[in-house]
Design an enzyme around this catalytic site. Structure first.
Site, mmCIF file in Angstrom:
data_model
loop_
_atom_site.group_PDB
_atom_site.id
_atom_site.type_symbol
_atom_site.label_atom_id
_atom_site.label_comp_id
_atom_site.label_asym_id
_atom_site.label_seq_id
_atom_site.Cartn_x
_atom_site.Cartn_y
_atom_site.Cartn_z
ATOM 1 N NE ARG A 116 -3.009 0.143 3.302
ATOM 2 C CZ ARG A 116 -3.917 0.218 4.264
ATOM 3 N NH1 ARG A 116 -4.501 1.121 4.661
ATOM 4 N NH2 ARG A 116 -4.072 -0.972 4.882
ATOM 5 C CE1 TYR A 117 -0.093 4.675 3.990
ATOM 6 C CE2 TYR A 117 0.188 2.438 4.972
ATOM 7 C CZ TYR A 117 -0.430 3.783 4.958
ATOM 8 O OH TYR A 117 -1.676 3.923 5.633
ATOM 9 N NE ARG A 120 5.237 2.556 5.926
ATOM 10 C CZ ARG A 120 4.292 3.321 6.139
ATOM 11 N NH1 ARG A 120 3.443 3.417 7.205
ATOM 12 N NH2 ARG A 120 4.304 4.633 5.328
ATOM 13 C CB CYS A 129 -6.020 -15.680 15.400
ATOM 14 S SG CYS A 129 -5.638 -14.379 13.803
ATOM 15 C CB CYS A 133 -10.864 -10.127 17.267
ATOM 16 S SG CYS A 133 -9.186 -10.551 18.059
ATOM 17 C CB CYS A 136 -11.057 -10.179 12.619
ATOM 18 S SG CYS A 136 -9.714 -10.208 11.547
ATOM 19 N NE ARG A 138 -5.287 -7.878 6.765
ATOM 20 C CZ ARG A 138 -4.214 -7.555 7.703
ATOM 21 N NH1 ARG A 138 -4.242 -8.282 8.746
ATOM 22 N NH2 ARG A 138 -3.946 -6.366 7.679
ATOM 23 C CG ASP A 300 -10.433 -1.056 9.856
ATOM 24 O OD1 ASP A 300 -10.585 -0.029 9.837
ATOM 25 O OD2 ASP A 300 -9.575 -1.863 9.937
ATOM 26 C CG ASP A 337 -6.299 1.504 8.078
ATOM 27 O OD1 ASP A 337 -5.715 2.071 7.019
ATOM 28 O OD2 ASP A 337 -5.460 0.693 8.729
ATOM 29 C CE LYS A 344 -2.568 2.242 10.553
ATOM 30 N NZ LYS A 344 -2.380 1.330 9.547
#
Ligand code: SF4
Length: 375
Positions: A116-117, A120, A129, A133, A136, A138, A300, A337, A344
């Site tokens: 994305r950036y 990075r 995981c 959560c 989440c 994703r 999100d 985000d 962000k």
């Protein structure tokens, strides 16, 4: 409910048996019956949620014994319970739902790699995981396979090698630390051999779900030889009760003492931490344990998260209320985000009330108005 196979990697059987963190994974509650055996009396809403999940699939159920042990089993509104036990509300669609809230699929530079950036990349090293959560970001892929093998990650590593603008690799997933030590070692060694990398960031919720994952040998692997890219650990704690265990304090200390800075991200969640005192306790405790509060995220727009989202005006006021009452090193940056991979957007409290010809009028944290020269 269909039990999810535990897929991490493939250490020898004897070694795996000796590792307490794998015991946590083996003992995780993955069905309604497991939760009840662990002492949780399910509400009707939770039963309906679990029933929906069993019928339709999606982000799996999984809760480690460690995390269950931090809950008040008699409190149906327990802030930890709310994060990991599905309810029927999770499966009600809303108009703002986005299957891929951060537009990561459009930014895929190689399989399991999001760019994305310019400087990075995000490496999705596993889909697993220790616990899942319900909010989440994703949830479209986490816990649902395919779990990438070492071979599957090679095109991503080739892309990083061939792209000198990349200075930082965020190893995530899923949870980066679901990889066993052998895979962590191979991955770090591949990344450390890339000269243009400055930073490797490990994104993991293991300190909250399974602090037993951090061992002296893992800390030493992460520390690595001097002179290579710096390794940071990005933890994820949302409520101070997640820190109420000696194993957690020990694990954070082990990382920091090994020279691995720990930065923490928190997701702002309705009914979990949308309360000034809860956030203050969380951020102070993290700071004391040497895990620096880094980001506070607006939740999100992933499907099934509407009931978790704190209205933005309220969220901003909550974040602004920390200023002047909590040390600056304990206040994370509040960020959204932006959808579609637009990056962000930080939402800092705005102290400027008015701009005059030669001065600003600014509001201090107690509400006093103060003039400050423009030059
Ligand atoms: S630990 Fe992270 S990746 Fe895993 S379910 Fe929670 S938020 Fe998603």
């Amino acid at each position: 409910m269909v039990a999810l196979p535990i897929v991490v990697d493939t250490p020898s059987r004897t070694k795996a048996a000796a590792e307490p963190w794998r015991e946590q994974l083996r003992g995780a509650a993955r069905t309604a019956a497991d939760l009840e055996t662990a002492g949780l009396r399910l509400t009707d809403d939770e039963r309906r949620g679990l029933g929906w999940l069993e019928e339709h699939g999606g982000l799996p159920l999984g809760v480690t014994p460690h995390f269950l042990g931090l809950m008040n089993m008699d409190d149906v509104d327990d802030p930890l319970r709310r994060q990991v036990i599905p309810t029927a509300t999770e499966f009600l669609p809303t108009s703002w739902d986005l299957r891929d809230p951060l537009g990561e699929e459009e930014l895929e530079a190689a399989p399991f790699l999001v760019h994305r950036y310019a400087d990075r990349v995000l490496l999705l090293a596993t889909d697993r995981c220790a616990a899942y959560c319900r909010f989440c970001t994703r949830k479209r892929l986490v816990g649902q396979g395919p779990t990438p093998s070492w071979e599957h990650l090679q095109p991503a590593l080739d892309y990083i090698r061939a792209t000198p603008s990349i200075r930082e690799v965020i190893v995530s997933g899923g949870d980066a630390m679901m990889l066993g030590d052998e895979r962590v070692e191979s991955l770090l060694s591949a990344l450390r051999s890339i000269e243009h990398l400055d930073v490797i960031r490990i994104a993991s919720r293991m300190l909250a779900f399974c602090p037993q994952r951090v061992t002296p040998s893992l800390a030493s692997l992460l520390r690595g030889p001097d002179g290579g890219p710096a390794v940071y650990w990005l933890s994820h704690f949302n409520h101070p009760n997640e820190l109420e265990h000696d194993a957690t304090a020990r694990a954070i200390a082990m990382l920091v003492d090994a020279g691995i800075p720990v930065l923490n991200q928190t997701v702002l969640l309705r009914g979990v931490n949308d309360d000034r005192d809860v956030l203050v306790r969380l951020f102070r405790r993290l700071t004391r344990l040497r895990a620096r509060p880094y980001y506070l995220h607006q939740c999100d727009l992933a499907p099934g998260t509407d009931h978790f989202r704190v209205p933005l005006d309220e969220a901003r006021a909550l974040h602004a209320s920390l200023r002047g009452h909590v040390s600056g090193i304990s206040i994370p940056t509040f960020v959204i985000d932006l959808p579609g991979g637009k990056g962000k957007a930080p939402l800092a409290p705005e102290p400027t009330v008015e701009v005059k010809d030669d001065h600003y009028v600014m509001r201090g944290y107690r509400g006093d108005l103060v003039e400050y020269p423009r030059r």
